[in-house]
Design a protein around this motif. Structure first.
Motif, short mmCIF file in Angstrom:
data_model
loop_
_atom_site.label_atom_id
_atom_site.label_comp_id
_atom_site.label_asym_id
_atom_site.label_seq_id
_atom_site.Cartn_x
_atom_site.Cartn_y
_atom_site.Cartn_z
N ALA A 1 3.96 15.89 5.17
CA ALA A 1 4.81 15.00 4.37
C ALA A 1 6.04 14.51 5.14
CB ALA A 1 5.27 15.71 3.11
N LEU A 2 6.55 15.34 6.05
CA LEU A 2 7.80 14.96 6.71
C LEU A 2 7.58 14.65 8.19
CD1 LEU A 2 10.34 17.37 5.03
CD2 LEU A 2 10.43 14.88 5.03
N GLU B 1 -1.89 2.46 -5.12
CA GLU B 1 -1.52 3.87 -4.89
C GLU B 1 -2.78 4.72 -5.04
OE1 GLU B 1 0.95 6.08 -4.01
OE2 GLU B 1 -0.57 7.58 -4.54
N LYS B 2 -3.01 5.59 -4.06
CA LYS B 2 -4.29 6.33 -4.09
C LYS B 2 -4.34 7.43 -5.15
CE LYS B 2 -3.54 9.80 -0.50
NZ LYS B 2 -3.93 10.29 0.80
N ILE C 1 0.86 -1.19 0.00
CA ILE C 1 0.00 0.00 0.00
C ILE C 1 0.90 1.23 0.00
CG2 ILE C 1 -1.91 1.17 1.15
CD1 ILE C 1 -2.57 -1.55 2.50
N ILE D 1 -5.70 3.16 8.20
CA ILE D 1 -5.87 1.86 7.54
C ILE D 1 -5.93 0.71 8.56
CG2 ILE D 1 -4.69 0.23 5.97
CD1 ILE D 1 -3.66 2.70 4.42
N VAL E 1 14.51 9.87 7.38
CA VAL E 1 13.54 10.41 6.40
C VAL E 1 14.07 10.45 4.97
CG1 VAL E 1 12.35 11.86 8.08
CG2 VAL E 1 14.23 12.82 6.79
N GLY F 1 7.37 2.00 -1.21
CA GLY F 1 6.55 0.91 -1.76
C GLY F 1 7.13 0.36 -3.04
N HIS G 1 -6.19 3.86 -6.47
CA HIS G 1 -6.74 2.84 -5.58
C HIS G 1 -6.39 3.24 -4.14
CE1 HIS G 1 -7.50 0.44 -9.08
NE2 HIS G 1 -7.90 -0.61 -8.35
N GLY H 1 2.58 4.02 -3.28
CA GLY H 1 3.47 3.97 -4.45
C GLY H 1 4.53 5.05 -4.43
N ILE I 1 8.61 5.99 -3.03
CA ILE I 1 9.86 5.24 -3.23
C ILE I 1 9.91 4.01 -2.32
CG2 ILE I 1 11.24 6.66 -1.60
CD1 ILE I 1 12.44 5.10 -4.90
N GLY J 1 8.72 2.95 5.66
CA GLY J 1 8.50 4.37 5.36
C GLY J 1 9.41 5.28 6.15
N ASN J 2 9.22 6.59 5.94
CA ASN J 2 10.18 7.57 6.45
C ASN J 2 10.00 7.95 7.92
OD1 ASN J 2 7.92 9.13 6.24
ND2 ASN J 2 8.72 10.52 4.68
N HIS K 1 10.11 19.11 -7.31
CA HIS K 1 9.18 19.68 -6.32
C HIS K 1 9.46 19.12 -4.93
CE1 HIS K 1 7.04 21.78 -9.36
NE2 HIS K 1 6.76 20.67 -10.03
N GLY K 2 10.02 17.92 -4.87
CA GLY K 2 10.36 17.31 -3.58
C GLY K 2 11.87 17.20 -3.43
N ALA L 1 3.29 1.00 3.12
CA ALA L 1 4.35 1.96 2.77
C ALA L 1 3.76 3.35 2.59
CB ALA L 1 5.06 1.49 1.50
C1 LIG Z 1 9.91 18.87 0.11
C2 LIG Z 1 10.73 17.66 0.43
C3 LIG Z 1 12.09 17.66 0.17
C4 LIG Z 1 12.86 16.52 0.47
N1 LIG Z 1 14.18 16.51 0.16
C5 LIG Z 1 14.89 15.37 0.30
C6 LIG Z 1 16.20 15.26 -0.25
O1 LIG Z 1 16.72 16.19 -0.89
N2 LIG Z 1 16.87 14.08 -0.11
C7 LIG Z 1 16.29 13.00 0.53
O2 LIG Z 1 16.95 11.95 0.64
N3 LIG Z 1 15.04 13.06 1.04
C8 LIG Z 1 14.32 14.20 0.93
N4 LIG Z 1 13.03 14.26 1.36
C9 LIG Z 1 12.45 13.09 2.05
C10 LIG Z 1 12.02 11.99 1.07
O3 LIG Z 1 11.69 12.54 -0.17
C11 LIG Z 1 10.79 11.27 1.62
O4 LIG Z 1 11.00 10.87 2.95
C12 LIG Z 1 10.46 10.03 0.78
O5 LIG Z 1 10.35 10.34 -0.59
C13 LIG Z 1 9.19 9.39 1.31
O6 LIG Z 1 8.88 8.25 0.53
P1 LIG Z 1 7.71 7.24 0.94
O7 LIG Z 1 7.49 6.34 -0.18
O8 LIG Z 1 8.03 6.63 2.26
O9 LIG Z 1 6.45 8.17 1.23
P2 LIG Z 1 5.65 9.08 0.21
O10 LIG Z 1 6.54 9.67 -0.78
O11 LIG Z 1 4.84 9.98 1.09
O12 LIG Z 1 4.71 8.06 -0.54
C14 LIG Z 1 3.60 7.45 0.08
C15 LIG Z 1 2.59 7.13 -1.00
O13 LIG Z 1 1.50 6.46 -0.39
C16 LIG Z 1 0.31 6.92 -0.99
N5 LIG Z 1 -0.80 6.67 -0.04
C17 LIG Z 1 -1.02 7.29 1.15
N6 LIG Z 1 -2.12 6.79 1.73
C18 LIG Z 1 -2.59 5.84 0.88
C19 LIG Z 1 -3.72 4.97 0.93
N7 LIG Z 1 -4.60 4.99 1.93
N8 LIG Z 1 -3.90 4.09 -0.10
C20 LIG Z 1 -3.02 4.04 -1.15
N9 LIG Z 1 -1.96 4.87 -1.25
C21 LIG Z 1 -1.74 5.75 -0.23
C22 LIG Z 1 0.58 8.39 -1.26
O14 LIG Z 1 -0.29 8.90 -2.24
C23 LIG Z 1 2.02 8.36 -1.71
O15 LIG Z 1 2.16 8.21 -3.09
C24 LIG Z 1 12.23 15.38 1.07
C25 LIG Z 1 10.87 15.39 1.33
C26 LIG Z 1 10.11 16.51 1.02
C27 LIG Z 1 8.62 16.50 1.28
#
Ligand SMILES: Cc1cc2nc3c(=O)[nH]c(=O)nc-3n(C[C@H](O)[C@H](O)[C@H](O)COP(=O)(O)OP(=O)(O)OC[C@H]3O[C@@H](n4cnc5c(N)ncnc54)[C@H](O)[C@@H]3O)c2cc1C
Length: 456
Positions: free
Chosen positions: A391-392, A33-34, A7, A276, A426, A13, A237, A9, A11, A420-421, A54-55, A267
Motif C-alpha cells: 500500500a505504501l 474502481e475494482k 482508474i 494496466i 504519500v 481518483g 470494475h 477510486g 482519494i 497517486g502517492n 483502518h488507514g 490513479a
Molecule cells: C495504514 C496507512 C496509514 C496511513 N496514514 C496516513 C495518515 O495518517 N495521513 C496521511 O496523510 N496519509 C496516510 N497514509 C497514506 C495515504 O492514506 C495514502 O497514500 C492515500 O490514501 C493513497 O490514496 P490513492 O488514492 O492514491 O491510492 P489508494 O488509496 O491505494 O487507492 C487506489 C484505488 O485504486 C483501486 N485500483 C487499483 N487497481 C485498480 C484497477 N486495475 N482497476 C480499478 N481500480 C483499481 C484500488 O482498489 C483503490 O481503491 C496512510 C496509508 C496507510 C496504508
C-alpha cells in the motif's frame, strides 16, 4: 464527445473526478474502481460507539490541499487534542518522551534534544558536534540513514530517528532517499551548513504543521466526494489494460465491455499502473514496476473501562526496529482525537510491519504490546485486523530521477495522466494535489485542442 476515464477510486481518483466537474462544461467522467467500496487506503469503521480508522487517521495542514478540499465540501475540520500532543518511544519496557519538536525527524528545538534521557552523554555531544560537520559537497542522492548518521551520529540515528521514521515513512532507512523524502532538510543543510544552526535561526518553526481529521472519520471526505460524483462511479470494475487507439484510449475491464476514452487518469498504485500500461510503452511499465512498496497490518483494540499503568498524555508510542516483534507504532486513538470511543472507554491501534502474520499471531503481538507498554492485560471488548498489502510506496535512492523519467515517458502518451502517492509525497494532501493536477492537465489539453480546432 469527450470522455475522461479515471482508474482508481481512492482519494486521488476521487479528487481528480471532483476537479473535472468544477469546470463550466465538464467532460463526461467515468471513475472505475475494482473493489466494492471507494476510498482505497482511507477506511473508517464504526462499531458500538467506537470510530476506527483502518488507514490514515489525520492529515497535515502544512500542505493545504486536504484542508482546503474539506472546507470547500463543507466538512468542518477536527483538531487533535492539543493538551496531549507528542509521542513516546518504547525502549525495552520503558516509554521515553520524543524530544519536543521532533515530529518531522529534524529537531525543532535543541534543548529538549540534548536533555533527552534517550541519548547517552556521548550521543548528546555528537549531536551538538553537528554544528561543525561540513555540508555534503556534491548533490548525489544519499540514504536517510547515511544522512542522519553523518550529521547527528549513529546513536541519535538508531535511538531516535530510525524509530520515528518507522512511524512515518517506514521502510529501510539505508535505502530510502533523502532527496525524495526530505528535500527541505537538505535545503536546511545547504543554506545554513548545519541543521542545528538552521533550527536556532527558527527555520523549522516556520514549517510547523498541524494535524487535522474529521469528526465522522476520514471516510466522510470520501462520502462527500462520492456524492458529488454519483453518476460517474462504477464499483467492481477492474481495469485490466489500456490501449492507444486512433481517437484516444480503449480501456479494458475484467468481465465487462471495454470503454472508449479521450483521456485516462491512472490513479492506482504504481504496480497496478504497470500492469494496466503493459501494452502502451514497455519502458513506462518497467519504471512503474521498479517502484517498491511496503505492506502493513493495522490491529484495533477496544477496551471498556481499563486502567493503564501510566498516564495517557500523548498521541501514542513508537517502537524501535531493534526491539523484538513486528510492532512499529501504537496510536492511542481515543486520546489523540475526541469521539473515537464512548466516555470511559479506550481505543488503540497498533501498526505491524508486513502482512505475513496470521490473525492469531498479529493479535498476540498487539496484546503483548499493550501489556509491555501500557500495562493493559484485560480482554479487549473487540478487535479488528486490517491488512494493507503493497500500500505504501518506498521512495528509495534515485526515486526523484525515476519519477522525472516516468513523467518524461508519460508526456509522450497523449491523453494519459498519472496521479497517486508514488509521485510527489504519500500523504493525503499530496495525493489530492496529484489528482487535481492530472485533472487540470486533462482539461488544459482539451482547451488547447478546442482552440486549435477554432483556429482551423
Ligand atoms: C495504514 C496507512 C496509514 C496511513 N496514514 C496516513 C495518515 O495518517 N495521513 C496521511 O496523510 N496519509 C496516510 N497514509 C497514506 C495515504 O492514506 C495514502 O497514500 C492515500 O490514501 C493513497 O490514496 P490513492 O488514492 O492514491 O491510492 P489508494 O488509496 O491505494 O487507492 C487506489 C484505488 O485504486 C483501486 N485500483 C487499483 N487497481 C485498480 C484497477 N486495475 N482497476 C480499478 N481500480 C483499481 C484500488 O482498489 C483503490 O481503491 C496512510 C496509508 C496507510 C496504508
Amino acid at each position: 464527445m469527450r470522455r475522461v476515464v479515471i482508474i482508481g477510486g481512492g482519494i486521488t481518483g476521487l479528487a481528480a473526478a471532483w476537479a473535472l466537474r468544477q469546470t463550466l462544461a465538464p467532460p463526461e467522467i467515468v471513475l472505475l474502481e475494482k473493489s466494492n467500496r471507494l476510498g482505497g487506503c482511507i477506511h473508517t469503521e464504526y462499531c458500538g460507539g467506537f470510530l476506527m480508522e483502518h488507514g490514515p487517521d489525520v492529515f497535515l495542514t502544512r500542505k493545504p490541499e486536504a484542508s482546503q478540499l474539506c472546507k470547500t465540501l463543507g466538512l468542518p475540520l477536527q483538531k487533535t487534542n492539543q493538551d496531549r500532543r507528542g509521542a513516546y518511544l518504547r525502549h525495552g519496557r520503558e516509554l521515553y518522551r520524543v524530544p519536543e519538536g521532533m515530529s518531522g525527524l529534524v529537531p525543532g528545538k535543541i534543548l529538549p534534544l540534548v536533555s533527552s534521557p534517550l541519548l547517552s552523554r556521548r550521543g548528546k555531544l555528537r549531536v551538538l558536534a553537528e554544528l561543525l560537520i561540513p555540508s555534503k559537497a556534491d548533490e548525489t542522492d544519499e540514504s536517510v540513514e547515511h544522512f542522519f548518521s553523518r550529521r547527528f551520529g549513529k546513536e541519535a540515528f538508531s535511538t531516535l530517528i530510525e524509530p520515528l521514521l518507522g512511524g512515518l515513512a517506514g521502510g529501510e532507512a539505508g535505502s530510502l532517499s533523502m532527496k525524495a523524502l526530505m528535500p527541505h532538510v537538505l535545503r536546511l543543510e545547504s543554506s545554513y551548513g548545519s541543521l542545528l544552526l538552521g533550527i536556532s535561526r527558527g527555520s523549522t518553526q516556520k514549517a510547523h504543521s498541524s494535524l487535522r481529521s474529521l469528526s465522522g472519520g476520514l471516510s466522510s471526505l470520501v462520502t462527500a466526494l462520492e456524492s458529488v460524483n454519483l453518476g460517474s462511479i462504477r464499483l467492481a470494475h477492474e481495469v485490466t489494460e489500456i490501449k492507444k487507439t486512433a481517437k484516444g484510449w480503449e480501456v479494458g475491464i475484467a468481465d465487462q465491455v471495454s470503454l472508449q476514452a479521450t483521456d485516462v487518469i491512472l490513479a492506482v498504485p504504481a504496480w497496478s499502473a504497470a500492469k494496466i500500461t503493459r501494452s502502451v510503452n514497455p519502458e513506462l511499465t518497467k519504471l512503474l514496476r521498479s517502484i517498491a512498496y511496503r505492506s502493513g497490518t493495522m490491529v484495533h483494540l477496544a477496551y471498556h473501562q481499563v486502567a493503564p499503568s501510566r498516564a495517557l498524555d500523548a498521541y501514542g508510542h513508537l517502537v524501535a526496529r531493534r526491539e523484538t516483534g513486528s510492532v512499529a507504532a501504537c496510536t492511542w486513538s481515543s486520546v489523540k482525537l475526541t469521539g473515537r470511543a464512548p466516555a470511559g472507554d479506550l481505543l488503540f491501534r497498533i501498526y505491524l510491519r508486513g502482512t505475513d502474520l496470521s490473525d492469531e499471531a498479529a493479535l498476540s503481538q498487539a496484546r503483548t504490546e499493550m501489556t509491555v507498554a501500557l500495562g493493559i492485560t484485560a480482554e479487549p471488548l473487540f478487535t479488528r485486523i486490517h491488512r494493507f498489502p503493497a500500500a505504501l510506496p518506498q521512495y528509495t535512492l534515485g526515486h526523484t530521477e525515476r519519477i522525472a523519467e516516468l513523467r518524461n515517458k508519460t508526456s509522450s502518451c497523449e491523453g494519459l495522466f498519472l496521479a497517486g502517492n508514488y509521485l510527489d509525497g504519500v500523504g493525503i494532501p499530496d495525493c489530492i494535489r496529484t489528482g487535481l493536477h492530472a485533472a487540470d492537465c486533462a482539461l488544459h489539453r482539451y482547451e488547447e485542442n478546442s482552440s486549435l480546432a477554432r483556429e482551423d
